[in-house]
Design a protein around this motif. Structure first.
Motif: not given
Ligand SMILES: [Zn+2]
Length: 307
Positions: A58-63, A81-88
């Protein structure tokens, strides 16, 4: 929120759809022949199914759950990879495998070879790693064993529920270890105090700093259930331990000593000595179920939830 074992919302938000339960891992017939095809077929899926790698991230930033991306250049061939913020992040994030550069195949094979009690030098050769790497990994595994023993202490003796007789625990002071890595003519040998429950072969071992007998009283109290019949060679005076019976043994029935013969010779300094003892105790407790149990311990200790 996607639970660790729950159904995924899409296929790409999880790695495997076949997470093994602890009893499935326990009951599986683990052999080289059953293990190797699984590693060849899909090592990432297999590691996830064993619970060595998390199935979701889970991307903690975007939940939001991250999605699985193929990346051939990466060691495992995938990343989250996060769909939203693209963090990986690595698919190994938060797992026992996280800090390692070894392939999943190498790590699982290493665990399996360790579970068969293969020599370190043989494992090193079989999985093609350096001496330093194999030493580090043996240490990691022993630390898992140590944590498991701390979480689930081995208590010996007590009263046999069926016969109402005291259980017998043999105690002995055994080997001493030379501190190889301390320079100079030091003779700081270390006693090992051991206790073996007759019948079950369960045992506890520890290094004893204090050579005087008083030092053993707290250890005996910590290891043994009230009512235990302690069998010793009379080296220590247990008369002050009122909640235990005490008897001296005949040496022809001595079984404590051979049990720790394995620990003699070739062992390292004091720092690693305690962990060797822990590994020995842990193996004796698990009796033939070593591979599934070490997998389960890793799974528990790296927060994969239900056991
Ligand atoms: Zn994210």
């Amino acid at each position: 929120m996607v639970s660790e074992y729950g159904p995924p919302r899409t296929a790409r938000e999880c790695i495997s759809e076949h997470i093994l339960t602890p009893s499935q891992i326990q009951d599986f017939d683990w052999t080289f022949l059953s293990l190797v095809p699984k590693l060849i077929e899909n090592e990432v899926d297999f590691a996830v199914s064993l619970g060595l790698i998390h199935n979701t991230n889970k991307c903690e930033a975007c939940n939001l759950p991250r999605v699985l991306i193929k990346r051939k250049k990466l060691l495992d061939g995938y990343m989250w990879r996060c769909r939203d913020c693209k963090s990986s992040c690595s698919i190994r994030a938060g797992s026992f495998l996280e800090a390692s550069n070894l392939s999943i195949k190498q790590i699982i094979m290493l665990l399996y070879c360790w579970s068969l009690d293969m020599k370190q030098v043989t494992i090193k050769k079989e999985i093609s790693v350096s001496s330093r790497t194999i030493t580090d990994w043996m240490q990691f595994i022993r630390e898992v064993c140590e944590q498991d023993i701390l979480n689930n202490p081995i208590m010996l003796g007590g009263i046999d529920e069926q016969t109402n007789n005291p259980k017998e625990v043999e105690v002995d002071k055994c080997f001493f270890f030379k501190r190889k890595y301390i320079k100079g003519p030091t003779q700081d040998d270390v006693w090992v105090f051991c206790a073996v429950e007759r019948g079950s072969h369960r045992c506890n071992l520890t290094t004893v700093e204090e050579k005087d007998r008083e030092g053993l009283f707290p250890i005996v109290r910590a290891w043994m259930l009230p009512g235990t019949r302690i069998i010793s060679d009379g080296w220590a005076d247990y008369e002050g331990l009122d909640q235990f019976e005490h008897a001296t043994y005949e040496h022809e029935h001595d079984s404590a000593r051979p049990k720790i013969q394995k620990l003699s010779g070739g062992r390292q300094g004091l720092d690693t000595c305690d962990l060797h003892l822990v590994e020995f105790m842990w193996r004796h407790r698990e009796k033939g179920e070593v591979f599934p149990r070490i997998i389960q311990c890793i799974r528990n200790q790296y927060s994969f939830g239900a056991s």
